[in-house]
Write an enzyme that holds these catalytic residues in place. Structure first.
Site, PDB file in Angstrom:
ATOM      1  N   LYS A  76       0.833  -1.207   0.000  1.00 33.70           N
ATOM      2  CA  LYS A  76       0.000   0.000   0.000  1.00 33.70           C
ATOM      3  C   LYS A  76       0.865   1.254   0.000  1.00 33.70           C
ATOM      4  O   LYS A  76       1.878   1.325   0.702  1.00 33.70           O
ATOM      5  CB  LYS A  76      -0.933  -0.019   1.213  1.00 33.70           C
ATOM      6  N   SER A 151      -9.362   3.059   2.214  1.00 26.17           N
ATOM      7  CA  SER A 151      -8.246   3.554   1.440  1.00 26.17           C
ATOM      8  C   SER A 151      -7.372   2.447   0.849  1.00 26.17           C
ATOM      9  O   SER A 151      -6.456   2.714   0.075  1.00 26.17           O
ATOM     10  CB  SER A 151      -7.380   4.472   2.317  1.00 26.17           C
ATOM     11  N   SER A 175     -10.713   1.250   6.343  1.00 31.37           N
ATOM     12  CA  SER A 175      -9.911   1.347   5.132  1.00 31.37           C
ATOM     13  C   SER A 175      -9.525   0.014   4.512  1.00 31.37           C
ATOM     14  O   SER A 175      -9.108  -0.022   3.362  1.00 31.37           O
ATOM     15  CB  SER A 175      -8.643   2.169   5.393  1.00 31.37           C
TER      16      SER A 175
END
Length: 485
Positions: A76, A151, A175
């Protein structure tokens, strides 16, 4: 069966016994990236394929480093990986090359992972829709016109598309739970402290967010969690890990599960989501568990106010230097500016009240878990929404008063650091009304008391063996995508 359809656990076993070479695994995944990433935009900042193949070939004959030996992983873009761009989705860091690995990247590398790039995220991770001015928007592999969530949207979309066998995510406000639901994969937010942070910033106050694993099976979640977990002596409040993959066998007979639904109507939810989750709960009752509806155990308005106060306070402190400089402030997204400006006006009395609510809710939840082995809520309040939106402005006609209010359903878990496993629970009806998402994924949260990570994973494993939604219904092939946009 294609290598791409195997779980990470199966790939690891095949690599360990030398039935499959890391170079073969890498070649298959790079081919899938070439085939699908252009449309989905999940993996970013990727090294040259030849360089990755060279690393994989070197791993073919090298001593086994760990469970991830030779495995292609993309990390990520909120996590620094040495030698790769680490942008946080921000134009301020669009060309930044990380000089060193963050802690969880270091642990993945030590276990043998080969980094094939980063996964896309919203700027600073603010918002549950993965778009930013550096790389653009990540699209849902089940419908390219829709959001993959966030996210950790790039992570979930890459995982669903079989561009990676595993993915790391982070979760402050859903997220990794939200994109797992949107993309038909699993995501696990562990008990706070199990996966430690790096020793930067205020690690005593910043106890709302955590890293966690994402995968297409619970065995993979468990084994990857063992890579990520473990004390960092430089940060406080550690939690000792367990051998999670060895603890997946359980009997659901007699287990008690509390269904919280929409918290007594406090969390507006689009039509069909609650019904899909309730149908999925039948998987547990079929295996002998008892599922009961639970009345709202705490005032939702108080939880929300405490959440707003603590989150904004942390953002204001953490982003103060960027906000104070007019040049950098001009390049912050509106949602980030809103967070900082809200946090700048938090008083000592408001902060004390927020932490008091947090403590009271933790105590109330602990009492609730004396009666229930797990609680369940939806993972999201809306179906995957159009990718050209910034965020959903309303649910069922009720206006959302902030950019993240539409994800309020994740707050009860995040506020007190409970373990929460995002389970895929099927797909919505294909004959949805005009303007509604049709036939798209949704999920639900399986929530346990603090420290009950092994128990929640074992219950989730029973569910996975009975359903395997990621295996049963992967994203459509690229030649059908044009009909869904």
């Amino acid at each position: 069966m294609s290598l791409l359809d195997l779980t990470a656990s199966d790939l690891s076993r095949l690599i360990a016994t030398r039935e499959v070479k890391p170079s073969e695994v890498m070649e298959a995944h790079l081919a899938r990236v070439a085939q699908r990433n252009g449309a989905v935009n999940a993996i970013i900042s990727a090294p040259e394929p030849q360089a990755l193949m060279d690393q994989a070939r070197a791993a073919d004959d090298a001593p086994r480093r760990g469970w991830l030996h030779g495995m292609p992983l993309a990390v990520k873009d909120l996590v620094a990986v040495k030698g790769l761009r680490t942008t946080y989705g921000s134009p301020l860091f669009a060309d930044a090359i990380a000089p060193a690995d963050d802690l969880i990247a270091r642990r993945m590398r030590a276990a043998g992972a080969i980094f094939t790039g980063k996964t896309n995220t919203p700027e600073w991770g603010h918002g549950s829709h993965s778009f930013n001015p550096v790389f653009g928007v990540t699209r849902n592999p089940y419908d390219l016109a829709r959001s993959a969530g966030g996210s950790s949207g790039g992570a979930a979309a890459a995982l669903a598309c079989r561009m990676v066998p595993l993915a790391d995510g982070s979760d402050m406000m859903g997220s990794l739970r939200n994109p797992a639901a949107f993309c038909n994969v699993y995501g696990f937010r562990p008990s706070w402290g199990l996966v430690p942070a790096d020793a930067v910033g205020d690690t005593h106050m910043a106890t709302l967010a955590t890293e966690g694993p994402m995968a297409r099976s619970i065995e993979d979640i468990a084994r990857f969690l063992s890579v990520l977990a473990g004390e960092n002596p430089e940060v406080p409040f550690p939690r000792a890990p367990q051998p999670y993959a060895e603890m997946l066998t359980t009997d659901l007979r007699g287990k008690r599960i509390g269904w919280l639904g929409d918290w007594g109507g406090a969390y507006p939810t689009e039509p069909g989501i609650l019904q899909l989750c309730e149908a999925a709960l039948g998987v547990f009752t079929d295996q002998g568990a008892v599922v009961e509806a639970v009345a709202p155990p705490f005032p939702a308005a108080q939880l929300w106010q405490a959440w707003l106060t603590l989150r904004a306070f942390l953002n204001a402190g953490g982003k103060a230097a960027l906000y104070d400089d007019p040049k950098t402030r001009a390049q912050l997204k509106p949602e980030t500016l809103w967070e900082i400006e809200q946090g700048q006006h938090v008083t000592a009395a408001q902060l004390y009240q927020a932490t008091t609510i947090r403590s009271r809710w933790y105590a109330r939840a602990a009492k609730l878990f004396r009666h229930y082995d797990a609680l369940v809520m939806p993972s999201a309040q809306v179906w995957p929404f159009p990718a050209d939106w910034r965020w959903p402005q309303a649910i069922n006609g009720q206006a959302m008063d902030s950019y993240h209010r539409w994800m309020e359903v994740v707050v009860p878990v995040s506020l007190i650091g409970l373990p929460s496993l995002a389970l895929p629970c099927g797909f919505g009806p294909t004959g949805a009304a005009p303007g509604r998402a049709a036939g798209l994924p949704m999920g639900m949260q399986l929530i346990g008391p603090a420290g009950a990570d092994a128990q929640i994973l074992a219950m989730g494993h029973c569910y996975h063996l009975a359903t395997d939604w990621p295996g049963r219904q992967p994203p459509p092939a690229p030649d059908t995508w044009g009909n869904r946009c």
